[in-house]
Structure formats: C-alpha cells, structure tokens
Design a protein around this motif. Structure first.
Motif, PDB file in Angstrom:
ATOM      1  N   ASP A  95       0.806  -1.228   0.000  1.00 56.62           N
ATOM      2  CA  ASP A  95       0.000   0.000   0.000  1.00 56.62           C
ATOM      3  C   ASP A  95       0.836   1.275   0.000  1.00 56.62           C
ATOM      4  O   ASP A  95       0.395   2.319   0.457  1.00 56.62           O
ATOM      5  CB  ASP A  95      -0.981   0.031   1.180  1.00 56.62           C
ATOM      6  N   GLU A  96       2.041   1.198  -0.531  1.00 53.09           N
ATOM      7  CA  GLU A  96       2.864   2.390  -0.690  1.00 53.09           C
ATOM      8  C   GLU A  96       2.600   2.976  -2.077  1.00 53.09           C
ATOM      9  O   GLU A  96       2.517   2.222  -3.060  1.00 53.09           O
ATOM     10  CB  GLU A  96       4.348   2.042  -0.560  1.00 53.09           C
ATOM     11  N   PRO A  97       2.457   4.287  -2.161  1.00 56.44           N
ATOM     12  CA  PRO A  97       2.167   4.874  -3.479  1.00 56.44           C
ATOM     13  C   PRO A  97       3.358   4.753  -4.429  1.00 56.44           C
ATOM     14  O   PRO A  97       4.490   5.005  -4.054  1.00 56.44           O
ATOM     15  CB  PRO A  97       1.870   6.339  -3.165  1.00 56.44           C
ATOM     16  N   ARG A  98       3.099   4.308  -5.624  1.00 59.46           N
ATOM     17  CA  ARG A  98       4.117   4.202  -6.673  1.00 59.46           C
ATOM     18  C   ARG A  98       3.896   5.250  -7.753  1.00 59.46           C
ATOM     19  O   ARG A  98       4.798   5.602  -8.478  1.00 59.46           O
ATOM     20  CB  ARG A  98       4.113   2.802  -7.307  1.00 59.46           C
ATOM     21  N   LEU A  99       2.677   5.736  -7.866  1.00 63.58           N
ATOM     22  CA  LEU A  99       2.367   6.817  -8.806  1.00 63.58           C
ATOM     23  C   LEU A  99       1.242   7.638  -8.193  1.00 63.58           C
ATOM     24  O   LEU A  99       0.169   7.103  -7.912  1.00 63.58           O
ATOM     25  CB  LEU A  99       1.946   6.266 -10.175  1.00 63.58           C
ATOM     26  N   SER A 100       1.522   8.904  -7.948  1.00 66.60           N
ATOM     27  CA  SER A 100       0.534   9.822  -7.394  1.00 66.60           C
ATOM     28  C   SER A 100       0.327  10.962  -8.373  1.00 66.60           C
ATOM     29  O   SER A 100       1.164  11.223  -9.234  1.00 66.60           O
ATOM     30  CB  SER A 100       0.989  10.389  -6.055  1.00 66.60           C
ATOM     31  N   GLU A 101      -0.777  11.649  -8.179  1.00 65.83           N
ATOM     32  CA  GLU A 101      -1.124  12.747  -9.071  1.00 65.83           C
ATOM     33  C   GLU A 101      -1.532  13.953  -8.229  1.00 65.83           C
ATOM     34  O   GLU A 101      -2.303  13.820  -7.282  1.00 65.83           O
ATOM     35  CB  GLU A 101      -2.281  12.300  -9.960  1.00 65.83           C
ATOM     36  N   THR A 102      -1.005  15.121  -8.576  1.00 62.07           N
ATOM     37  CA  THR A 102      -1.376  16.372  -7.925  1.00 62.07           C
ATOM     38  C   THR A 102      -2.064  17.250  -8.961  1.00 62.07           C
ATOM     39  O   THR A 102      -1.501  17.495 -10.033  1.00 62.07           O
ATOM     40  CB  THR A 102      -0.137  17.103  -7.378  1.00 62.07           C
ATOM     41  N   THR A 103      -3.271  17.701  -8.652  1.00 68.26           N
ATOM     42  CA  THR A 103      -4.023  18.568  -9.551  1.00 68.26           C
ATOM     43  C   THR A 103      -4.283  19.889  -8.842  1.00 68.26           C
ATOM     44  O   THR A 103      -4.687  19.909  -7.680  1.00 68.26           O
ATOM     45  CB  THR A 103      -5.357  17.929  -9.963  1.00 68.26           C
ATOM     46  N   ILE A 104      -4.045  20.991  -9.548  1.00 66.44           N
ATOM     47  CA  ILE A 104      -4.274  22.325  -9.008  1.00 66.44           C
ATOM     48  C   ILE A 104      -5.359  22.990  -9.849  1.00 66.44           C
ATOM     49  O   ILE A 104      -5.283  22.999 -11.075  1.00 66.44           O
ATOM     50  CB  ILE A 104      -2.985  23.163  -9.035  1.00 66.44           C
ATOM     51  N   PHE A 105      -6.381  23.550  -9.181  1.00 69.06           N
ATOM     52  CA  PHE A 105      -7.522  24.173  -9.850  1.00 69.06           C
ATOM     53  C   PHE A 105      -7.472  25.687  -9.660  1.00 69.06           C
ATOM     54  O   PHE A 105      -7.114  26.172  -8.584  1.00 69.06           O
ATOM     55  CB  PHE A 105      -8.838  23.655  -9.262  1.00 69.06           C
ATOM     56  N   SER A 106      -7.851  26.429 -10.701  1.00 68.78           N
ATOM     57  CA  SER A 106      -7.825  27.887 -10.601  1.00 68.78           C
ATOM     58  C   SER A 106      -8.963  28.515 -11.391  1.00 68.78           C
ATOM     59  O   SER A 106      -9.544  27.890 -12.275  1.00 68.78           O
ATOM     60  CB  SER A 106      -6.497  28.439 -11.114  1.00 68.78           C
ATOM     61  N   GLU A 107      -9.252  29.763 -11.054  1.00 67.54           N
ATOM     62  CA  GLU A 107     -10.173  30.604 -11.814  1.00 67.54           C
ATOM     63  C   GLU A 107      -9.370  31.800 -12.301  1.00 67.54           C
ATOM     64  O   GLU A 107      -8.605  32.392 -11.546  1.00 67.54           O
ATOM     65  CB  GLU A 107     -11.320  31.099 -10.942  1.00 67.54           C
ATOM     66  N   VAL A 108      -9.564  32.149 -13.560  1.00 66.53           N
ATOM     67  CA  VAL A 108      -8.789  33.222 -14.175  1.00 66.53           C
ATOM     68  C   VAL A 108      -9.744  34.268 -14.732  1.00 66.53           C
ATOM     69  O   VAL A 108     -10.745  33.935 -15.362  1.00 66.53           O
ATOM     70  CB  VAL A 108      -7.897  32.678 -15.318  1.00 66.53           C
ATOM     71  N   ASN A 109      -9.413  35.538 -14.497  1.00 69.17           N
ATOM     72  CA  ASN A 109     -10.213  36.641 -14.996  1.00 69.17           C
ATOM     73  C   ASN A 109      -9.248  37.742 -15.422  1.00 69.17           C
ATOM     74  O   ASN A 109      -8.556  38.316 -14.590  1.00 69.17           O
ATOM     75  CB  ASN A 109     -11.156  37.125 -13.879  1.00 69.17           C
ATOM     76  N   TRP A 110      -9.182  38.029 -16.723  1.00 71.32           N
ATOM     77  CA  TRP A 110      -8.274  39.044 -17.252  1.00 71.32           C
ATOM     78  C   TRP A 110      -9.099  40.243 -17.689  1.00 71.32           C
ATOM     79  O   TRP A 110      -9.925  40.128 -18.592  1.00 71.32           O
ATOM     80  CB  TRP A 110      -7.472  38.461 -18.409  1.00 71.32           C
ATOM     81  N   LEU A 111      -8.883  41.389 -17.052  1.00 72.51           N
ATOM     82  CA  LEU A 111      -9.681  42.588 -17.301  1.00 72.51           C
ATOM     83  C   LEU A 111      -8.820  43.719 -17.832  1.00 72.51           C
ATOM     84  O   LEU A 111      -7.654  43.838 -17.479  1.00 72.51           O
ATOM     85  CB  LEU A 111     -10.353  43.060 -15.999  1.00 72.51           C
ATOM     86  N   ASN A 112      -9.439  44.585 -18.654  1.00 70.57           N
ATOM     87  CA  ASN A 112      -8.737  45.781 -19.111  1.00 70.57           C
ATOM     88  C   ASN A 112      -8.968  46.915 -18.115  1.00 70.57           C
ATOM     89  O   ASN A 112      -9.571  46.706 -17.064  1.00 70.57           O
ATOM     90  CB  ASN A 112      -9.164  46.167 -20.536  1.00 70.57           C
ATOM     91  N   ARG A 113      -8.509  48.112 -18.428  1.00 71.70           N
ATOM     92  CA  ARG A 113      -8.647  49.255 -17.514  1.00 71.70           C
ATOM     93  C   ARG A 113     -10.095  49.574 -17.180  1.00 71.70           C
ATOM     94  O   ARG A 113     -10.395  50.064 -16.111  1.00 71.70           O
ATOM     95  CB  ARG A 113      -8.024  50.501 -18.131  1.00 71.70           C
ATOM     96  N   ARG A 114     -10.974  49.348 -18.121  1.00 73.14           N
ATOM     97  CA  ARG A 114     -12.395  49.631 -17.911  1.00 73.14           C
ATOM     98  C   ARG A 114     -13.105  48.476 -17.225  1.00 73.14           C
ATOM     99  O   ARG A 114     -14.317  48.429 -17.181  1.00 73.14           O
ATOM    100  CB  ARG A 114     -13.047  49.962 -19.254  1.00 73.14           C
TER     101      ARG A 114
END
Length: 170
Positions: A95-114
């Motif tokens: 039961d020792e991990p031989r392959l693990s996976e790390t997932t990172i989740f994000s929200e992105v919002n790119w706005l102009n000056r207005r």
C-alpha cells in the motif's frame, strides 16, 4: 517594370491591416499587465506565491506584455487557486504509493482598464468573465521525485496554460 510597381503597391495596400508574427496573437491595446498576489483556497503553503511568480515569468518570457507592480496597468490578471487534489493512482503490495497525481484548480479573470474581460468567450457553459483552468503533475517516488517537485511542475504547466489564454482567438 511600371506594371510590377503598380501590382506591388496594390498588393501591399490590401494587407494594411494584416499582422504577421507573435504580435498578432496578442491584444494590441495592452502593453502592461498587473498580476496581484494570487489568493489560494488550498491548505498547502505557498502555492499562490509560487503561481504568481510562475505567471509573471511566463508573461515576460512568452508575450509582448510587461508585468508591472501597480494596478494602473493596461490590464489586470486575476487568478484564484480554488483548490488542489492529491491522489494515489498506483500502489505496491504494501500500500505504498508508486504513482501519485497532484491537480491544481484555478479561476482566471483578465480585465482591461475599464474592468471589461479581455479573454474571449468560451464555448463551454461558464460565466463569460471567468475561465476555470486546472493542471496535473505526476509523482513517481522511484525516480527521486518529491511532492514539492510535482507541485512545481503542475504550477509551471498551469502558468503556461493561463498565459496561453491571453492569446487572441484565431
């Protein structure tokens, strides 16, 4: 000879609005980008700071934009880490991990000056001003990888994906 000159002049006049090269991939009215410190909903330390640094480096490296430290920039790239997940994909007989996976989740919002979104509308059903992006990194202990290295690979890939959304659609 005169016919060639006329033909060349006419053909160049028709291409007056056509852009060539990497500059045509990015918004022409944006020269500077402000990337505020990324807030993280994760309990893992320093993910927001590491992603902020990776995004700033990626913008400077791959785009014509200049990252500045003031909100008076031409645009602001807001990113929020909404979470992360680590799961074991393969275990050995003990039961020792031989392959693990790390997932990172994000929200992105790119706005102009207005404060209008600069990211093009997505084809998936999301609010028009938010783009959800996640990235995964694999951990294989046998080859000397660590959780920190796996997280950094996922952060760098996530930064590349986020900066890739800054390109204009074809």
């Amino acid at each position: 000879m005169r016919g060639i000159a006329i033909l060349l002049t006419v053909s160049l006049a028709g291409c007056a609005t056509y852009q060539v090269g990497a500059g045509s991939l990015y918004a022409p009215d944006v020269a500077t980008v402000y990337v505020p410190m990324i807030e993280s909903d994760s309990y893992r330390r320093d993910l927001g700071e590491r992603l902020t640094e990776a995004i700033a480096k990626e913008i400077e490296l791959k785009t014509p934009y200049k990252v500045v430290g003031t909100p008076d920039a031409d645009s602001i790239l807001y990113v929020r880490l909404t979470g992360d997940r680590r799961q074991t994909l393969v275990e050995n007989a003990y039961d020792e991990p031989r392959l693990s996976e790390t997932t990172i989740f994000s929200e992105v919002n790119w706005l102009n000056r207005r404060r209008q979104p600069l990211v093009a509308a997505q084809t998936i059903a999301l609010p028009p001003d938010l783009v959800h992006i996640s990235q995964t990194g694999n951990l294989i202990p046998e080859v000397g990888q660590s959780v920190a290295l796996t997280q950094q690979k996922a952060i760098e890939a996530l930064a590349q994906q986020i900066v890739g959304t800054m390109e204009a659609p074809w």
